[in-house]
Design a protein around this motif. Structure first.
Motif, short mmCIF file in Angstrom:
data_model
loop_
_atom_site.label_atom_id
_atom_site.label_comp_id
_atom_site.label_asym_id
_atom_site.label_seq_id
_atom_site.Cartn_x
_atom_site.Cartn_y
_atom_site.Cartn_z
N ALA A 2 -8.92 -10.94 -2.81
CA ALA A 2 -9.06 -10.11 -1.63
C ALA A 2 -9.44 -8.67 -1.96
O ALA A 2 -9.34 -7.81 -1.12
CB ALA A 2 -7.74 -10.12 -0.86
N PHE A 3 -9.87 -8.40 -3.21
CA PHE A 3 -10.28 -7.04 -3.54
C PHE A 3 -11.40 -6.59 -2.61
O PHE A 3 -12.22 -7.41 -2.19
CB PHE A 3 -10.78 -6.96 -4.99
N PRO A 4 -11.48 -5.29 -2.32
CA PRO A 4 -12.58 -4.79 -1.51
C PRO A 4 -13.93 -5.09 -2.18
O PRO A 4 -14.02 -5.08 -3.42
CB PRO A 4 -12.34 -3.28 -1.46
N GLN A 5 -14.95 -5.33 -1.40
CA GLN A 5 -16.27 -5.67 -1.93
C GLN A 5 -16.86 -4.57 -2.79
O GLN A 5 -17.62 -4.84 -3.72
CB GLN A 5 -17.23 -6.01 -0.80
N HIS A 6 -16.52 -3.32 -2.53
CA HIS A 6 -17.09 -2.21 -3.29
C HIS A 6 -16.47 -2.06 -4.69
O HIS A 6 -17.00 -1.35 -5.52
CB HIS A 6 -16.93 -0.88 -2.53
N MET A 7 -15.39 -2.76 -4.97
CA MET A 7 -14.74 -2.68 -6.29
C MET A 7 -15.51 -3.55 -7.27
O MET A 7 -15.76 -4.73 -7.00
CB MET A 7 -13.29 -3.15 -6.18
N ILE A 18 -3.37 -7.64 -14.36
CA ILE A 18 -2.11 -6.88 -14.36
C ILE A 18 -1.20 -7.36 -13.23
O ILE A 18 -0.01 -7.60 -13.42
CB ILE A 18 -2.39 -5.37 -14.24
N ILE A 19 -1.77 -7.51 -12.05
CA ILE A 19 -0.97 -7.94 -10.89
C ILE A 19 -0.44 -9.36 -11.11
O ILE A 19 0.73 -9.63 -10.84
CB ILE A 19 -1.80 -7.83 -9.60
N GLY A 26 8.08 -11.84 -12.06
CA GLY A 26 8.99 -11.66 -10.94
C GLY A 26 9.08 -10.26 -10.36
O GLY A 26 10.00 -9.96 -9.61
N TYR A 27 8.13 -9.40 -10.66
CA TYR A 27 8.17 -8.05 -10.11
C TYR A 27 7.67 -8.02 -8.68
O TYR A 27 6.81 -8.80 -8.29
CB TYR A 27 7.30 -7.09 -10.94
N LEU A 28 8.20 -7.09 -7.92
CA LEU A 28 7.69 -6.75 -6.61
C LEU A 28 6.67 -5.64 -6.82
O LEU A 28 6.86 -4.76 -7.66
CB LEU A 28 8.81 -6.25 -5.70
N VAL A 29 5.59 -5.65 -6.05
CA VAL A 29 4.51 -4.68 -6.26
C VAL A 29 4.31 -3.85 -4.99
O VAL A 29 4.19 -4.39 -3.89
CB VAL A 29 3.19 -5.40 -6.62
N SER A 30 4.27 -2.52 -5.18
CA SER A 30 3.94 -1.61 -4.10
C SER A 30 2.63 -0.93 -4.44
O SER A 30 2.33 -0.69 -5.62
CB SER A 30 5.03 -0.55 -3.93
N VAL A 31 1.83 -0.61 -3.42
CA VAL A 31 0.51 -0.02 -3.62
C VAL A 31 0.44 1.31 -2.88
O VAL A 31 0.59 1.36 -1.65
CB VAL A 31 -0.61 -0.96 -3.10
N TYR A 32 0.20 2.38 -3.66
CA TYR A 32 -0.01 3.72 -3.09
C TYR A 32 -1.49 4.03 -3.21
O TYR A 32 -2.05 3.99 -4.30
CB TYR A 32 0.82 4.76 -3.85
N ASP A 33 -2.13 4.34 -2.09
CA ASP A 33 -3.58 4.54 -2.09
C ASP A 33 -3.99 6.00 -2.21
O ASP A 33 -5.15 6.35 -2.02
CB ASP A 33 -4.21 3.91 -0.86
N THR A 43 5.09 -9.66 -2.98
CA THR A 43 4.81 -10.68 -4.00
C THR A 43 3.57 -11.48 -3.61
O THR A 43 3.26 -12.48 -4.24
CB THR A 43 6.00 -11.65 -4.16
N ASN A 44 2.85 -11.01 -2.61
CA ASN A 44 1.68 -11.70 -2.11
C ASN A 44 0.42 -11.15 -2.78
O ASN A 44 -0.03 -10.04 -2.46
CB ASN A 44 1.59 -11.55 -0.59
N TYR A 45 -0.15 -11.92 -3.70
CA TYR A 45 -1.32 -11.47 -4.48
C TYR A 45 -2.46 -11.01 -3.58
O TYR A 45 -3.06 -9.96 -3.81
CB TYR A 45 -1.78 -12.59 -5.42
N GLU A 46 -2.78 -11.78 -2.57
CA GLU A 46 -3.89 -11.44 -1.67
C GLU A 46 -3.63 -10.13 -0.93
O GLU A 46 -4.54 -9.30 -0.79
CB GLU A 46 -4.16 -12.58 -0.68
N ALA A 47 -2.42 -9.93 -0.46
CA ALA A 47 -2.08 -8.69 0.25
C ALA A 47 -2.15 -7.49 -0.69
O ALA A 47 -2.64 -6.42 -0.30
CB ALA A 47 -0.70 -8.81 0.88
N ILE A 48 -1.68 -7.67 -1.90
CA ILE A 48 -1.69 -6.58 -2.89
C ILE A 48 -3.12 -6.19 -3.22
O ILE A 48 -3.50 -5.02 -3.15
CB ILE A 48 -0.92 -6.98 -4.16
#
Length: 101
Positions: A2-7, A18-19, A26-33, A43-48
């Motif tokens: 689900a990465f953005p197309q421009h990446m 890495i993700i 078993g890590y929880l992942v938070s994303v700061y933009d 823990t949702n790869y697609e959402a991350i």
């Protein structure tokens, strides 16, 4: 993915690895933009991956399921194989970024 197309593909491969490693242990992942925490304790790869590269830089914060912080990885987009600009200086983060290039 689900990465953005421009990446670009190189950054997608590195950040995706890495993700996946983080989720596997078993890590929880938070994303700061760079402006806000776009996603918190997921823990949702697609959402991350959907939230990565929304701006020029992304911070990934990793936590244990109990909420304790494990560390962060700072990404600067547009640097191809050097997308990982910095990370917490500890064994857990060295493991996540190690061997990925």
């Amino acid at each position: 993915m689900a990465f953005p197309q421009h990446m670009n593909r190189t950054e997608q491969r590195i950040v995706g690895a890495i993700i996946r490693k983080a989720l596997k242990v078993g890590y929880l992942v938070s994303v700061y933009d760079g402006e806000e925490w776009a996603l918190v304790k997921s823990t949702n790869y697609e959402a991350i991956t959907a939230e990565v590269a929304a701006t020029d830089a992304t911070t990934l914060r990793f936590r244990l399921s109990g909420g304790d912080s494990v560390g962060t990885v700072f990404l600067v987009h547009g640097n191809d194989e050097d997308v990982v600009c910095d990370h917490s200086d500890n064994e857990a983060m060295t493991f996540l970024v190690g061997g990925i290039a």
